[in-house]
Design an enzyme around this catalytic site. Sequence first.
Site, PDB file in Angstrom:
ATOM      1  N   ASP A 139      -8.946   3.383  -2.909  1.00 35.72           N
ATOM      2  CA  ASP A 139     -10.025   3.770  -1.996  1.00 35.72           C
ATOM      3  C   ASP A 139     -11.291   4.206  -2.720  1.00 35.72           C
ATOM      4  OD1 ASP A 139      -8.143   3.155  -0.194  1.00 35.72           O
ATOM      5  OD2 ASP A 139      -7.764   5.196   0.491  1.00 35.72           O
ATOM      6  N   GLU A 158       2.827   4.987  -3.948  1.00 36.50           N
ATOM      7  CA  GLU A 158       2.889   5.935  -5.089  1.00 36.50           C
ATOM      8  C   GLU A 158       4.186   6.740  -5.093  1.00 36.50           C
ATOM      9  OE1 GLU A 158       0.315   5.658  -2.917  1.00 36.50           O
ATOM     10  OE2 GLU A 158      -0.857   4.365  -4.235  1.00 36.50           O
ATOM     11  N   ASP A 176       0.854  -1.194   0.000  1.00 40.52           N
ATOM     12  CA  ASP A 176       0.000   0.000   0.000  1.00 40.52           C
ATOM     13  C   ASP A 176       0.891   1.246   0.000  1.00 40.52           C
ATOM     14  OD1 ASP A 176      -2.312   1.550   0.165  1.00 40.52           O
ATOM     15  OD2 ASP A 176      -2.505   1.331   2.344  1.00 40.52           O
TER      16      ASP A 176
HETATM   17  O1  MIG Z   1      -4.116   6.110   4.206  1.00 34.93           O
HETATM   18  O2  MIG Z   1      -3.791   0.869   5.500  1.00 34.93           O
HETATM   19  O3  MIG Z   1      -5.964   2.014   0.069  1.00 34.93           O
HETATM   20  O4  MIG Z   1      -6.913  -0.196   1.456  1.00 34.93           O
HETATM   21  O5  MIG Z   1      -7.017  -0.005   4.253  1.00 34.93           O
HETATM   22  C1  MIG Z   1      -4.880   4.936   4.085  1.00 34.93           C
HETATM   23  C2  MIG Z   1      -4.988   1.573   5.594  1.00 34.93           C
HETATM   24  C3  MIG Z   1      -3.974   3.736   4.043  1.00 34.93           C
HETATM   25  C4  MIG Z   1      -5.080   2.923   2.087  1.00 34.93           C
HETATM   26  C5  MIG Z   1      -5.490   1.694   1.355  1.00 34.93           C
HETATM   27  C6  MIG Z   1      -6.542   0.973   2.140  1.00 34.93           C
HETATM   28  C7  MIG Z   1      -6.010   0.632   3.506  1.00 34.93           C
HETATM   29  C8  MIG Z   1      -5.560   1.896   4.228  1.00 34.93           C
HETATM   30  N1  MIG Z   1      -4.568   2.593   3.414  1.00 34.93           N
END
Ligand code: MIG
Length: 846
Positions: free
Chosen positions: A517, A429, A426
């Site tokens: 998201d 980017e 996650d």
């Molecule tokens: O700033 O890890 O897209 O699936 O549950 C949010 C917490 C961070 C974004 C991800 C989401 C995940 C969440 N993350």
Amino acid sequence: MPRRSRSFAPIAQVLRWTAALRGGVDLDFGEAVARVEVARDGAVRVRAATGHALPPDPSDALGREPWRASNAEPFALDAGREAPGPLNHQAGREAPGPLGQQSAGVALAFDGADGAARVEIDERPFAVRVFDRSGREIAHLLDFAFAPDGAGRVALRAAPGERWFGLGGKTGALDRRGRSFTLRNRDHPVAERADPLYHSIPFLLRLATSEGEAARADGVLLDGCAPSHFDVAAQDRLRVMATAQAGGLDLTIFPGPTPDDVVRRYTARTGRISRPPLWALGHHQSRWGYRSARDVRRVAREARRRRIPTDAIHLDIDYMDAYRVFSWHPRRFPDPRGLLNELREAGFRVVTIIDPGVKVDESWAVHRDGEARDVFLRRRDGSSYSLKVWPKDASLPDFGRPEVRAWWGAQHESLVDAGVAGIWNDMNEPAGWKREVRAGRLIVPLQAQDLGDVVASDPADPKRRVPHESVRNAYGHLECRATHEALLRLDPQRRPFVLSRSGLAGIQRYAALWTGDTTSSWPQLALSVRMLLGLSVSGVPFCGADIGGFAGWCSPELFARWMQIGSLYPFARTHSMWLKHRQEPWRFGKRVEAIARAALELRMRLLPYIYGLFCEAEATGAPIWRPLFWHDPDDERAAAIDDQLMLGRDLLIAPVLERGATEREVYLPAGVWTAIDDDARYIGPRTVRVAAPLERIPIFARGGSVVPMQSAVRHVGEIPEEPLVLEVYPGGDASTVVIEDDGESPAYRGGIEARTPVRLRSRAGGRLRLEVGGREGEFAISARTVRVAVHGCPPPSSVWVDAVRLPVAGRTDAAVAATWHWEGGVLHVRWTDSGSARSLEVDPAP
Ligand code: MIG
């Protein structure tokens, strides 16, 4: 941030060309250079940049497959040349050198077993035209221009009547024509008009239809690590403008003529998915907020107790200790190994989230070690850089360097040792923020961080430091590469599973993608279908969206509908945000729970078919989800549809995407289509209105198909009651291969797999004939009962197996160990399968 306005100066005139390169030509403009190459499969690569040399090539770092140079040699074109003829027409070859007055440019031509292309390069103004084997122009690149900061821009001719698909999971209509897009990896909630989003796939598939001619597809990739921009015939109806923010221009044209051909060539270059572990094709249950081992156990127990098929549980950031990656919370997850073991025994794999940010913490070994080895990104002035993200301040690994990728990979050892089966990348980017407010567990990010003054190693030449922004789009891709390779190294007997939010062209080689998201809303349910089709067209077969939606409140009805289509996403994961109510399939009442169960059971029943599609993706790059036009490129109506899809070649899915709907309109392309639940038959092309009560998602099988299925299981470790059911849909001929292996290890690469060829002939001498070939390969399967179900079948007058006419229904013929019965329009034949060839004939043919 990318600069919006630049002054671009065109590169004017080719001054000289040299033929030193195998399968290509080097061009010199004085102030710029270019190189044009033809590969053995007909792909044409065009690179151009200002200065005296092309910038270093990031292909190896990005995991591109080696360029297979052809033996095309450049030759001068006559000034008075006419329209190009077919490829075998070769103009006279001349000595390379400066282009003379009478010369009109230079050309390359290649025609081989895997592909063909002819390239004509105009000298002034510089332009490149690519023709396919039939002599048809498939790309016309012109107006090459560069800005002083290295950004490059090029135009592609677009003709009226063309459709342009791709660019990954963009929002809006699947056909991108008439809009502009930015490709810069960005953490931003999914919304209909949000652009850019998390991943960047600068690849377009063009579908060209012209009067009286068969439709043709071709593709173009703008490769590199930099953010880019595409104007898809928005400003100028007859031009697609592609801009790379840095690193020069690097375009590759992929000839078709079918969409399959284009994606096959595109993935021959950018890489293909390898067979995922079978469990990864099951249902994944996730939630931001599984706070403790107890919580996780409870979810697992409920899933089994309620027979909700589930193969994986994801642990979001809550499993960590103060959000330190590669740690476990000592109190809430005191015994990870024990927990994972226990879950494994109940048939659940565990996937843990990993963010790239490493908590700045002297006392944390991972950060200390990283500092000591100097693996983290720095600011331009050499000072250390940190980003605000979950663990407060975090350092970001500089994935452009191979040694940093190896270091990052090695950190996964403790997770793999504890029994973690897959990694969820996650925030890659990369994402973080400038300011935040913290109140207990609540962390509110205030301002996105753009890493403005951060420098990074250039993946193409890691000794060089370049602005992070100029190689930003490769960040998550390289992280996933590190992770994928580490998992393979740490546990060579298991196929890696990596899930990523960010990605670049070629991410399919290293990770599955999910769309980030989303919100629990009807429009976003529909959008998920288009985003996943966009990804599919862009070479990413393994993709999914959070079932039920991430943020917002999911209603029971929406959840039911989302489950129905989500169960058929290539990647099927239920996930939600921590502040909203829980979103496990049993949280919406009994009726919805039953709908979710049925949906997931259908997925499990379809696993042999879906697995076959993944094997196909591995072999040819073909997507799992396909837009309707994929197999009917000449069907104009099909090309305009993006709320239906093909799951592989043979199943047409028409998800219900509207609140309160009890029926929906379905467009069926040419052919015979059978609804898989009630066996109703339709003849296309035709739009039909079908019933779609909450319990139903309309799915149609192609006439002339054999869909391998099995009976439902709760997870892939369970032995299905019926291990193989061949669902036969008459109405045409078909051939397929059923592939079986251990579903877990890479042994299939050494031939430890079983391949069963299946052929259907709908009308062979008035009979239907199904030929199941002898099993090939080294994977052992013990004797079992296989069932063949022939749909849309009148009561047969006779049934033959291996040329022996079977006795009356229900009685087993000992000689061929087979029996049959007929019920409600379906003929069922059961036989013992020991791996040898078998055949079935039904008289009369349905
Ligand atoms: O700033 O890890 O897209 O699936 O549950 C949010 C917490 C961070 C974004 C991800 C989401 C995940 C969440 N993350």
